[in-house]
Design a protein around this motif. Sequence first.
Motif, PDB file in Angstrom:
ATOM      1  N   ASN A 115     -27.282  20.838 -14.132  1.00 31.71           N
ATOM      2  CA  ASN A 115     -26.641  21.275 -12.889  1.00 31.71           C
ATOM      3  C   ASN A 115     -25.116  21.175 -12.951  1.00 31.71           C
ATOM      4  OD1 ASN A 115     -26.893  22.075 -10.004  1.00 31.71           O
ATOM      5  ND2 ASN A 115     -25.995  20.065  -9.643  1.00 31.71           N
ATOM      6  N   PHE A 116     -24.584  20.383 -13.887  1.00 34.18           N
ATOM      7  CA  PHE A 116     -23.133  20.246 -14.003  1.00 34.18           C
ATOM      8  C   PHE A 116     -22.500  21.417 -14.757  1.00 34.18           C
ATOM      9  CE2 PHE A 116     -24.619  15.734 -13.771  1.00 34.18           C
ATOM     10  CZ  PHE A 116     -24.163  15.512 -12.487  1.00 34.18           C
ATOM     11  N   ALA A 117     -23.324  22.304 -15.291  1.00 31.00           N
ATOM     12  CA  ALA A 117     -22.809  23.559 -15.862  1.00 31.00           C
ATOM     13  C   ALA A 117     -22.609  24.538 -14.709  1.00 31.00           C
ATOM     14  CB  ALA A 117     -23.794  24.129 -16.887  1.00 31.00           C
ATOM     15  N   LEU A 118     -21.407  25.051 -14.574  1.00 28.44           N
ATOM     16  CA  LEU A 118     -21.039  25.881 -13.418  1.00 28.44           C
ATOM     17  C   LEU A 118     -21.720  27.245 -13.530  1.00 28.44           C
ATOM     18  CD1 LEU A 118     -19.129  25.342 -11.005  1.00 28.44           C
ATOM     19  CD2 LEU A 118     -17.362  26.561 -12.269  1.00 28.44           C
ATOM     20  N   CYS A 119     -22.794  27.460 -12.757  1.00 29.93           N
ATOM     21  CA  CYS A 119     -23.570  28.696 -12.865  1.00 29.93           C
ATOM     22  C   CYS A 119     -22.838  29.863 -12.206  1.00 29.93           C
ATOM     23  CB  CYS A 119     -24.943  28.509 -12.221  1.00 29.93           C
ATOM     24  SG  CYS A 119     -24.886  28.349 -10.421  1.00 29.93           S
ATOM     25  N   ASN A 120     -23.323  31.088 -12.478  1.00 28.70           N
ATOM     26  CA  ASN A 120     -22.618  32.281 -11.965  1.00 28.70           C
ATOM     27  C   ASN A 120     -22.628  32.361 -10.446  1.00 28.70           C
ATOM     28  OD1 ASN A 120     -24.724  34.227 -10.895  1.00 28.70           O
ATOM     29  ND2 ASN A 120     -25.580  33.908 -12.915  1.00 28.70           N
ATOM     30  N   GLY A 121     -23.572  31.680  -9.774  1.00 32.43           N
ATOM     31  CA  GLY A 121     -23.594  31.687  -8.318  1.00 32.43           C
ATOM     32  C   GLY A 121     -22.449  30.891  -7.711  1.00 32.43           C
ATOM     33  N   GLN A 175     -28.754  20.108 -26.782  1.00 27.71           N
ATOM     34  CA  GLN A 175     -28.406  20.206 -25.368  1.00 27.71           C
ATOM     35  C   GLN A 175     -27.192  21.103 -25.168  1.00 27.71           C
ATOM     36  OE1 GLN A 175     -28.389  16.462 -23.235  1.00 27.71           O
ATOM     37  NE2 GLN A 175     -27.060  17.260 -21.627  1.00 27.71           N
ATOM     38  N   ALA A 176     -26.378  21.257 -26.211  1.00 24.81           N
ATOM     39  CA  ALA A 176     -25.232  22.163 -26.133  1.00 24.81           C
ATOM     40  C   ALA A 176     -25.675  23.576 -25.777  1.00 24.81           C
ATOM     41  CB  ALA A 176     -24.476  22.174 -27.462  1.00 24.81           C
ATOM     42  N   LEU A 177     -26.826  23.988 -26.309  1.00 26.15           N
ATOM     43  CA  LEU A 177     -27.310  25.353 -26.067  1.00 26.15           C
ATOM     44  C   LEU A 177     -27.846  25.493 -24.644  1.00 26.15           C
ATOM     45  CD1 LEU A 177     -29.123  26.036 -29.464  1.00 26.15           C
ATOM     46  CD2 LEU A 177     -26.747  26.455 -28.831  1.00 26.15           C
ATOM     47  N   SER A 178     -28.583  24.495 -24.160  1.00 24.78           N
ATOM     48  CA  SER A 178     -29.102  24.586 -22.782  1.00 24.78           C
ATOM     49  C   SER A 178     -27.958  24.493 -21.780  1.00 24.78           C
ATOM     50  CB  SER A 178     -30.147  23.496 -22.527  1.00 24.78           C
ATOM     51  OG  SER A 178     -29.568  22.209 -22.612  1.00 24.78           O
ATOM     52  N   MET A 179     -26.914  23.701 -22.107  1.00 25.82           N
ATOM     53  CA  MET A 179     -25.750  23.603 -21.224  1.00 25.82           C
ATOM     54  C   MET A 179     -25.036  24.951 -21.146  1.00 25.82           C
ATOM     55  SD  MET A 179     -22.395  21.097 -21.521  1.00 25.82           S
ATOM     56  CE  MET A 179     -21.821  21.908 -23.030  1.00 25.82           C
ATOM     57  N   ALA A 180     -24.850  25.592 -22.298  1.00 17.77           N
ATOM     58  CA  ALA A 180     -24.190  26.899 -22.305  1.00 17.77           C
ATOM     59  C   ALA A 180     -25.002  27.939 -21.542  1.00 17.77           C
ATOM     60  CB  ALA A 180     -23.960  27.360 -23.747  1.00 17.77           C
ATOM     61  N   ALA A 196     -32.226  29.054 -15.854  1.00 17.70           N
ATOM     62  CA  ALA A 196     -32.408  29.480 -17.243  1.00 17.70           C
ATOM     63  C   ALA A 196     -32.031  28.356 -18.203  1.00 17.70           C
ATOM     64  CB  ALA A 196     -31.555  30.716 -17.521  1.00 17.70           C
ATOM     65  N   GLY A 197     -31.005  27.559 -17.851  1.00 14.65           N
ATOM     66  CA  GLY A 197     -30.623  26.428 -18.683  1.00 14.65           C
ATOM     67  C   GLY A 197     -31.716  25.378 -18.748  1.00 14.65           C
ATOM     68  N   VAL A 198     -32.397  25.156 -17.636  1.00 20.15           N
ATOM     69  CA  VAL A 198     -33.508  24.203 -17.608  1.00 20.15           C
ATOM     70  C   VAL A 198     -34.636  24.687 -18.514  1.00 20.15           C
ATOM     71  CG1 VAL A 198     -35.327  23.243 -16.133  1.00 20.15           C
ATOM     72  CG2 VAL A 198     -32.959  23.258 -15.342  1.00 20.15           C
ATOM     73  N   ILE A 199     -34.945  25.965 -18.448  1.00 19.28           N
ATOM     74  CA  ILE A 199     -35.993  26.532 -19.317  1.00 19.28           C
ATOM     75  C   ILE A 199     -35.572  26.433 -20.781  1.00 19.28           C
ATOM     76  CG2 ILE A 199     -37.215  28.651 -19.934  1.00 19.28           C
ATOM     77  CD1 ILE A 199     -37.028  29.462 -16.967  1.00 19.28           C
ATOM     78  N   ALA A 200     -34.277  26.638 -21.056  1.00 16.82           N
ATOM     79  CA  ALA A 200     -33.775  26.591 -22.444  1.00 16.82           C
ATOM     80  C   ALA A 200     -33.904  25.200 -23.046  1.00 16.82           C
ATOM     81  CB  ALA A 200     -32.314  27.041 -22.483  1.00 16.82           C
ATOM     82  N   ALA A 201     -34.041  24.154 -22.211  1.00 18.20           N
ATOM     83  CA  ALA A 201     -34.194  22.799 -22.734  1.00 18.20           C
ATOM     84  C   ALA A 201     -35.503  22.617 -23.493  1.00 18.20           C
ATOM     85  CB  ALA A 201     -34.104  21.781 -21.587  1.00 18.20           C
ATOM     86  N   ARG A 202     -36.382  23.607 -23.459  1.00 18.38           N
ATOM     87  CA  ARG A 202     -37.638  23.531 -24.222  1.00 18.38           C
ATOM     88  C   ARG A 202     -37.389  23.405 -25.726  1.00 18.38           C
ATOM     89  NH1 ARG A 202     -40.855  28.650 -21.468  1.00 18.38           N
ATOM     90  NH2 ARG A 202     -41.143  27.758 -19.376  1.00 18.38           N
TER      91      ARG A 202
END
Length: 476
Positions: free
Chosen positions: A214-220, A179-184, A192-198
């Motif tokens: 969603n708690f990872a602060l996205c670029n938007g 999950q560290a990778l999908s969070m990053a 993209a983080g949601v897709i990375a959870a695969r």
Amino acid sequence: MSNKNAEAVLANAEALRWQVGGDFHENLVEAIYADAARIADRAITRPQQRPRFDLDRTLDRLVTSRAFGFPLMLLMLTVVFWLTIAGANVPSSMLATLLLENLHPLLKTGAASIGMPWWLDGFLIDGVYLAMGWVISVMLPPMAIFFPLFTLLEDFGYLPRVAFNLDNIFRKSGAHGKQALSMAMGWGCNAAGVIAARIIDSPRERLIAIITNNFALCNGRWPTQILVATVFVGALVPAHLGGLISALAVVAIAVLGVGLTFAVSWGLSRTVLKGEVSTFSLELPPYRPPRIWQTIYTSIIDRTIFVLWRAILWAAPAGALIWLSSNWFIGELSLAEHLVTALDPFGLLLGLNGVILMAYILAIPANEIVIPTILMLTVLSARMASVGAGAGVMFELDSLGGTLAVFNAGGWTLLTAINLMLFSLIHNPCSTTIHTIYKETGSAKWTLVSALLPVAMGLAATFLVAQLWRLFGGAG
């Protein structure tokens, strides 16, 4: 198989047997033992031998050590964020100039020249087009920088070491180390983080990673954090310290997001998503030179363009709604003004205001248009006729002083700024991410949980901060 083909296969096998030295099985065993000896010589240092230098092992001792692993990880991610934010400023400005300052007036002139009705002109150009223009100019450059950098770190072999470092913390919170990778990845874009959870095999732990991304602060959301921190938090200290204090405030919000990821993962794993934490063997791949051009091509085509296209599709109707709500009058006030007035008491209770709540409702399709929408709605509500370009037309100001003047006209205080930074972190995912969650989970129930859980947490957090602020004598 025909007899002729069978005879050919046997002949080839016999030739191979003699080629390796007469006894195929003995040579195979010898080869296996030789490989094992080479691996042992590389991995084991015997007392009577001088230690052999091994670059991979030396790097691993550094980047996975308890003393240096986490500081190096934070330093690496800080550099990536700095390169993303600083590097995106110039191309974002260029795109904004092209799409918003140059092309937008040309489209307006063209519409006037063909006699397009004012309402159709406003709906299509000031509404739909401007929203798409904002999303492209704000979203494209950071993603085009972050995703290639992130992929290069993955290709180099560093990201599996990040997962190794964080595995213990995630396991204690009932989640999976990967999950560290999908969070990053979510720091670039939550979709993209949601897709990375695969990459997480366990369905339960993959769902935890999706819900908490969603708690990872996205670029938007970075532009909102940086602007508000600069205008309000940085102003609390002398000018020469303003930039540092503003940056620390934004970093604190990002770190809070990581803490919430652990906390919510722990809560989910002990309630609605109970289960045993799965074990996994994380094989640390050898370090290798990144394939730069292949990485850039893959990350831009598979990640940047894919996510941007979804965001544009959602931004178009958002722009239409923003323009319509600001130009559809009920009595003497527009629909937007009626809604802002209705939401204002609830917003003030949360330490925010009706404009901010209305902006977040209208900007669900894209976080990138939150600040332009807030400015437009503030100018509309405060009757600041000399600022902006008209009702429903989103804008930003080049001057921080001008932006602060608009915020002050809307009755903003330091509490408003702090709670906006909190709510920017803890609120519903954007439409692109919600759509992606549904695609990945195939479940309307878990998509609803993913959307509503952070909203409830954000409302609770801002309410608590507002009450504590007022209890201890803060203004606002």
